[in-house]
Enzyme design. Structure first.
Site: not given
Ligand code: BES
Ligand code: ZN
Length: 585
Positions: A284, A288, A307, A372
């Site tokens: 994931h 990005h 997302e 997402y």
């Molecule tokens: N960019 C995000 C994390 C994020 C989003 C931080 C909004 C602050 C504000 C990261 O790419 C993400 O989506 N992480 C997910 C991973 C999963 C979808 C595989 C998570 O943290 O769970």
């Molecule tokens: Zn993400």
């Protein structure tokens, strides 16, 4: 006045930042950064509004040291404080001399005892969505991309890392200064660094993993496939433009699963399950690099562009690496989390739209699985309408057209209509983008495993079968148990399959939630311990919510939070606090 991002004071009518020269000295005992931020704009001679949060501004000068007039506005609860600077008539630069505030919202300062090694302190940043302003004064909106160079001074025995290309490192007495450069224009939320007792291991020609020494072996094993992922992603999306793809494993309090900081993805150690079952998080964050970092959302209102596309690409990669059955299971778990998120927003259904309206709303409060998983399903619907090959070609045209830009949902829709008119005609785009909930007829993936799992209901799986369950299969099965779950079912499951002892945190949490709903005592003890070990919000939120949902455990939620809040990152602590207050009110 042209403030187009509801989460920034930055004004499109004013000069735009182009480049940042940042210096910072890390003061561990004082838990502050002492910094200077020299910003170069595309023009000078007029005023410019920067975002700050909690910064103590000592002076604003020209690069030559001449004072510039500035004012700090009132602190807004969501936006922070506007720093209004008069740029000189003959120059497009300003230098802000400042210190970070106590409790800077991007930063977590960990004491020795809060790290795995227990020997050295640790500091890291988490800037998305709007926390960069608590570390650096700048136009903190993804519309205002910038390049940067940085010089960070920290204790010489520690390793400093930044999400940029390393230039050099010089030691002077007890301190060392590292320098970095980010040559591609990035949205400010991708600014990131960490300082701690870190070591590294090469994973491939373009990748290495950094971690505290105690988990380095485990991390190198878990992520050994990263180079193959990179190659697959390039085949699908085009060249990887960022140079290196390194990975940093953070201490357990990291509030997210991962964060796609350019050249240096940040990951939670909870993905080190020992069986590579959680490497989709790595896929994931890698995805990005194209969807998010190369092509970015214009604001948090368009967050699904980051997302939704990234989940889509993540699952395309997984399909190649693990096969379509694995993707069907991931998508099924995702659909459950989407339905939960929609149910959770019953009182605020506008937050279940893909295109949101967030004036006055903190993006951290709006955060959910909707962008997402609804975003993913929307893209699947578009793909189903035209077929995979034309859709892949469209995806590549999209990345090419908007490379190093930040775009709105409307700009995406205009591009879609022009470039993929059949999809635009066949899919009910307004229902997906501006409608609430999940449109009827949303795509769902059929698979043999999924059908078998769905047939269980409350029935216990046969022992021979359950022993072959992969973590995702447990998640699907457990996620479908009724709530509250009958006590007898929970006890029988734990006796047979030792779920309270699960080493995979996704499975553990999927288990603890129904087990807590049944009042299963071992689950309560495990939950209380786990809440003190891990700060990842994906786990904290459902566990605290499950404690709050029962009369007899409600006080435990409050007590756990009081005991552990100092271990959590400020973003996670704020999130749990909101949850507790909402339930109390
Ligand atoms: N960019 C995000 C994390 C994020 C989003 C931080 C909004 C602050 C504000 C990261 O790419 C993400 O989506 N992480 C997910 C991973 C999963 C979808 C595989 C998570 O943290 O769970
Ligand atoms: Zn993400």
């Amino acid at each position: 006045m042209a403030r187009r991002d509801p989460h920034s004071w930055a004004d499109e009518a004013q000069p735009r930042q182009q480049h940042l020269r940042w210096t910072a000295r890390v003061d561990f005992p004082g838990r502050r950064l002492m910094g200077t931020a020299e910003l170069r704009f595309d023009r000078g001679g007029t005023a410019v509004d920067l975002d700050t949060r909690g910064l103590e501004v000592d002076a604003v000068t020209t690069p030559a040291g001449a004072a510039l007039a500035f004012t700090l506005g009132p602190a807004d609860a969501v936006l922070g404080t506007c720093l209004h600077i008069q740029l000189p008539a003959d120059g497009a630069h300003c230098v802000v001399h400042y210190r970070t505030g106590e409790g800077a919202s991007a930063l977590q300062w960990l004491s020795e005892a809060q790290t795995t090694s227990q020997r050295s302190p640790f500091l890291y940043s988490q800037c998305q969505a709007i926390h960069a302003r608590s570390v650096v004064p700048l136009q903190d909106s993804p519309r205002f991309r910038l390049t940067y160079e940085a010089a960070v001074t920290a204790p010489a025995e520690l390793q400093t890392l930044m999400a940029a290309s390393s230039v050099d490192r010089t030691e002077a007495g007890a301190e060392a200064t590292g320098r970095w450069a980010m040559q591609h224009p990035i949205p400010p939320y991708l600014f990131a660094f960490a300082v701690g007792a870190l070591q590294s291991r090469d994973l491939g020609p373009r990748s290495r993993v950094w971690a505290e020494p105690e988990v380095l072996d485990a991390a190198a094993w878990e992520f050994a496939g990263v180079d193959g992922m990179l190659t697959q992603a390039e085949q699908l999306l085009g060249p990887y433009v960022w140079g290196r793809f390194d990975v940093l494993v953070l201490p357990p309090s990291f509030p997210y699963g991962g964060m796609e900081n350019p050249t240096l993805t940040f990951l939670t150690p909870t993905v080190l399950a020992g069986d590579r079952s959680l490497v989709n998080v790595l896929a994931h964050e890698l995805a990005h690099s194209w969807t998010g970092n190369l092509v970015s959302n214009a604001s948090a209102e368009d967050f699904w562009l980051n997302e939704g596309f990234t989940v889509f690409v993540e699952r395309r990669l997984l399909s190649v690496l693990e096969g379509p059955e694995a993707v069907a299971l991931h998508a099924a778990v995702g659909r459950q989390s989407l339905d939960d998120a929609v149910a959770g927003f019953r009182s605020r259904p506008a937050l279940t739209r893909l295109r949101t309206h967030l004036q006055g709303v903190d993006p951290d409060d709006a955060y959910s699985q909707v962008p997402y998983e609804k975003g993913y399903l929307f893209l699947r619907a578009l793909e189903d309408a035209v077929g995979a090959v034309p859709f892949d070609a469209f995806l590549r045209r999209y990345l090419h057209r908007f490379a190093f830009q930040s775009l709105t949902t409307q700009e995406f829709l205009d591009f879609l209509q022009a470039e993929l008119p059949e999809a635009f005609a066949r899919v009910d785009v307004p229902a997906w983008v501006d409608g609430e909930g999940v449109p009827a007829g949303a795509p769902s993936l059929a698979s043999a495993r999924l059908a078998a799992l769905k047939s269980f209901g409350l029935q216990l799986p046969e022992a021979a079968e359950a022993r072959t369950f992969r973590p995702l299969e447990w998640q699907v099965y457990l996620g479908r148990l009724p709530r509250p779950t009958p006590r007898a079912t929970v006890e029988a499951l734990d006796a047979a399959y030792k779920l309270t002892a699960s080493r995979n945190p996704d499975v553990l949490v999927a288990w603890l939630v129904p087990a807590l709903s049944a009042g299963h005592a071992p689950a309560l003890a495990r939950t209380e311990a786990f809440l003190g070990e891990v700060g990842r919000m994906k786990y904290l939120k459902p566990l605290y919510a499950a404690l709050l949902a029962r009369e007899d455990t409600r006080a435990r939620a409050e007590a756990c939070f009081q005991r552990y809040r100092s271990r959590y990152h400020a973003i996670a602590a704020a999130g749990i606090e909101t949850l507790l207050r909402r339930r109390a009110g």
